[in-house]
Scaffold this motif. Structure first.
Motif, PDB file in Angstrom:
ATOM      1  N   ASN A  67       7.216   4.964  -5.603  1.00  0.00           N
ATOM      2  CA  ASN A  67       6.763   6.002  -6.530  1.00  0.00           C
ATOM      3  C   ASN A  67       7.912   6.614  -7.319  1.00  0.00           C
ATOM      4  N   THR A  68       9.099   6.639  -6.732  1.00  0.00           N
ATOM      5  CA  THR A  68      10.268   7.154  -7.442  1.00  0.00           C
ATOM      6  C   THR A  68      10.686   6.197  -8.549  1.00  0.00           C
ATOM      7  N   GLU A  69      10.570   4.907  -8.295  1.00  0.00           N
ATOM      8  CA  GLU A  69      11.041   3.909  -9.252  1.00  0.00           C
ATOM      9  C   GLU A  69       9.973   3.445 -10.232  1.00  0.00           C
ATOM     10  N   GLN A  70       8.735   3.326  -9.790  1.00  0.00           N
ATOM     11  CA  GLN A  70       7.722   2.658 -10.604  1.00  0.00           C
ATOM     12  C   GLN A  70       6.578   3.546 -11.078  1.00  0.00           C
ATOM     13  N   LEU A  71       6.090   4.402 -10.237  1.00  0.00           N
ATOM     14  CA  LEU A  71       4.989   5.310 -10.521  1.00  0.00           C
ATOM     15  C   LEU A  71       3.599   4.665 -10.548  1.00  0.00           C
ATOM     16  N   VAL A  72       3.448   3.474 -11.087  1.00  0.00           N
ATOM     17  CA  VAL A  72       2.129   2.853 -11.204  1.00  0.00           C
ATOM     18  C   VAL A  72       2.160   1.499 -10.531  1.00  0.00           C
ATOM     19  N   PRO A  73       1.203   1.201  -9.678  1.00  0.00           N
ATOM     20  CA  PRO A  73       0.243   2.110  -9.085  1.00  0.00           C
ATOM     21  C   PRO A  73       0.943   3.102  -8.157  1.00  0.00           C
ATOM     22  N   MET A  74       0.297   4.241  -7.964  1.00  0.00           N
ATOM     23  CA  MET A  74       0.822   5.191  -6.993  1.00  0.00           C
ATOM     24  C   MET A  74       0.595   4.586  -5.607  1.00  0.00           C
ATOM     25  N   LEU A  75       1.644   4.481  -4.819  1.00  0.00           N
ATOM     26  CA  LEU A  75       1.551   3.908  -3.477  1.00  0.00           C
ATOM     27  C   LEU A  75       1.487   5.040  -2.466  1.00  0.00           C
ATOM     28  N   SER A  76       0.586   4.921  -1.534  1.00  0.00           N
ATOM     29  CA  SER A  76       0.496   5.938  -0.486  1.00  0.00           C
ATOM     30  C   SER A  76       0.022   5.315   0.817  1.00  0.00           C
ATOM     31  N   VAL A  77       0.140   6.103   1.869  1.00  0.00           N
ATOM     32  CA  VAL A  77      -0.359   5.698   3.173  1.00  0.00           C
ATOM     33  C   VAL A  77      -1.693   6.405   3.360  1.00  0.00           C
ATOM     34  N   TRP A  78      -2.755   5.638   3.499  1.00  0.00           N
ATOM     35  CA  TRP A  78      -4.108   6.190   3.612  1.00  0.00           C
ATOM     36  C   TRP A  78      -4.537   6.252   5.069  1.00  0.00           C
ATOM     37  N   ASP A  79      -5.362   7.229   5.364  1.00  0.00           N
ATOM     38  CA  ASP A  79      -5.978   7.381   6.687  1.00  0.00           C
ATOM     39  C   ASP A  79      -4.922   7.500   7.783  1.00  0.00           C
ATOM     40  N   VAL A  80      -3.876   8.286   7.515  1.00  0.00           N
ATOM     41  CA  VAL A  80      -2.749   8.404   8.443  1.00  0.00           C
ATOM     42  C   VAL A  80      -3.201   8.823   9.837  1.00  0.00           C
ATOM     43  N   ARG A  81      -4.121   9.767   9.934  1.00  0.00           N
ATOM     44  CA  ARG A  81      -4.558  10.262  11.237  1.00  0.00           C
ATOM     45  C   ARG A  81      -5.801   9.537  11.738  1.00  0.00           C
ATOM     46  N   GLY A  82      -6.326   8.646  10.940  1.00  0.00           N
ATOM     47  CA  GLY A  82      -7.543   7.940  11.322  1.00  0.00           C
ATOM     48  C   GLY A  82      -7.259   6.665  12.085  1.00  0.00           C
ATOM     49  N   PRO A  83      -8.295   5.914  12.374  1.00  0.00           N
ATOM     50  CA  PRO A  83      -8.138   4.712  13.176  1.00  0.00           C
ATOM     51  C   PRO A  83      -7.572   3.518  12.396  1.00  0.00           C
ATOM     52  N   ASN A  84      -7.590   3.579  11.057  1.00  0.00           N
ATOM     53  CA  ASN A  84      -7.175   2.420  10.261  1.00  0.00           C
ATOM     54  C   ASN A  84      -6.226   2.797   9.132  1.00  0.00           C
ATOM     55  N   PRO A  85      -5.037   3.318   9.429  1.00  0.00           N
ATOM     56  CA  PRO A  85      -4.116   3.634   8.334  1.00  0.00           C
ATOM     57  C   PRO A  85      -3.675   2.356   7.621  1.00  0.00           C
ATOM     58  N   CYS A  86      -3.454   2.487   6.324  1.00  0.00           N
ATOM     59  CA  CYS A  86      -3.036   1.326   5.534  1.00  0.00           C
ATOM     60  C   CYS A  86      -2.222   1.812   4.346  1.00  0.00           C
ATOM     61  N   ILE A  87      -1.518   0.871   3.712  1.00  0.00           N
ATOM     62  CA  ILE A  87      -0.876   1.203   2.443  1.00  0.00           C
ATOM     63  C   ILE A  87      -1.870   0.870   1.347  1.00  0.00           C
ATOM     64  N   ALA A  88      -1.874   1.703   0.323  1.00  0.00           N
ATOM     65  CA  ALA A  88      -2.816   1.498  -0.772  1.00  0.00           C
ATOM     66  C   ALA A  88      -2.191   1.960  -2.076  1.00  0.00           C
ATOM     67  N   GLY A  89      -2.547   1.283  -3.126  1.00  0.00           N
ATOM     68  CA  GLY A  89      -2.138   1.668  -4.470  1.00  0.00           C
ATOM     69  C   GLY A  89      -3.332   2.247  -5.197  1.00  0.00           C
ATOM     70  N   VAL A  90      -3.064   3.193  -6.072  1.00  0.00           N
ATOM     71  CA  VAL A  90      -4.121   3.821  -6.847  1.00  0.00           C
ATOM     72  C   VAL A  90      -3.674   3.951  -8.298  1.00  0.00           C
ATOM     73  N   CYS A  91      -4.542   3.521  -9.202  1.00  0.00           N
ATOM     74  CA  CYS A  91      -4.363   3.747 -10.629  1.00  0.00           C
ATOM     75  C   CYS A  91      -5.589   4.493 -11.126  1.00  0.00           C
ATOM     76  N   THR A  92      -5.393   5.378 -12.088  1.00  0.00           N
ATOM     77  CA  THR A  92      -6.516   6.137 -12.630  1.00  0.00           C
ATOM     78  C   THR A  92      -6.468   6.152 -14.148  1.00  0.00           C
ATOM     79  N   LEU A  93      -7.640   6.366 -14.718  1.00  0.00           N
ATOM     80  CA  LEU A  93      -7.793   6.462 -16.162  1.00  0.00           C
ATOM     81  C   LEU A  93      -8.923   7.448 -16.435  1.00  0.00           C
ATOM     82  N   PRO A  94      -8.737   8.411 -17.324  1.00  0.00           N
ATOM     83  CA  PRO A  94      -9.826   9.339 -17.623  1.00  0.00           C
ATOM     84  C   PRO A  94     -11.043   8.594 -18.177  1.00  0.00           C
ATOM     85  N   LEU A  95     -12.222   8.956 -17.714  1.00  0.00           N
ATOM     86  CA  LEU A  95     -13.438   8.301 -18.193  1.00  0.00           C
ATOM     87  C   LEU A  95     -13.678   8.545 -19.680  1.00  0.00           C
ATOM     88  N   GLY A  96     -13.133   9.622 -20.204  1.00  0.00           N
ATOM     89  CA  GLY A  96     -13.275   9.902 -21.629  1.00  0.00           C
ATOM     90  C   GLY A  96     -12.260   9.179 -22.492  1.00  0.00           C
TER      91      GLY A  96
END
Length: 169
Positions: A108-137
């Motif tokens: 995220n410091t170097e690239q920004l897109v997709p935003m990389l994060s660790v999902w479901d950290v406290r849940g049973p299935n944590p994973c790495i995931a990328g997210v990109c967004t675009l306004p619907l308008g």
């Protein structure tokens, strides 16, 4: 152009002489809210991917070179955004969470897109995931959306490849 050429003349006060052609439906800019599902399916099929639609999303997957892994991209909407959620389907072990967080910070410091994060950290299935967004308008042509989706996919390939090769995730 004139009406004799068979083109529909625009009703544009800024073009009173009708010198500009009216864009075709494919060329017209439009907010993506009304078309995102169709555009995602067309983009996926155009790249040899197999889109799968459900009532709230369209998903497709592509292989990561030399890894034997598949990245799944799930396109869906919130009230105001088109979201592309990307994962390689691997769950993280508890001892990988800190490394995954470091990988996300570095990416995220170097690239920004997709935003990389660790999902479901406290849940049973944590994973790495990328997210990109675009306004619907957001207004764009379908060709511009195709280019953007292709760019997101290329960046996701880079992101997950880096996570696998550099961080052993």
């Amino acid at each position: 152009m004139s009406a004799r050429d068979g083109d529909t003349l625009p009703q544009d006060p800024y073009d009173p002489h009708g010198t500009e052609r009216t864009p075709s439906l494919e060329q017209q800019e439009t907010g993506i809210a009304a078309h995102w599902r169709e555009w995602v399916v067309r983009w996926a099929r155009g790249h040899g991917l197999h889109p799968v639609a459900d009532p709230v999303s369209v998903s497709c997957g592509f292989e990561l070179p030399d890894s034997g892994r598949t990245v799944t991209v799930r396109f869906m909407t919130t009230k105001k955004l088109l979201v592309a959620f990307m994962t390689d389907g691997r769950n993280l072990r508890a001892d990988q969470l800190a490394v995954a967080a470091a990988a996300a910070n570095a990416w995220n410091t170097e690239q920004l897109v997709p935003m990389l994060s660790v999902w479901d950290v406290r849940g049973p299935n944590p994973c790495i995931a990328g997210v990109c967004t675009l306004p619907l308008g957001c207004r764009m042509e379908r060709a511009e959306f195709d280019a953007l989706a292709s760019d997101w996919a290329a960046q996701a390939r880079q992101m997950f490849t880096r996570c696998h090769e550099v961080f052993a995730l």
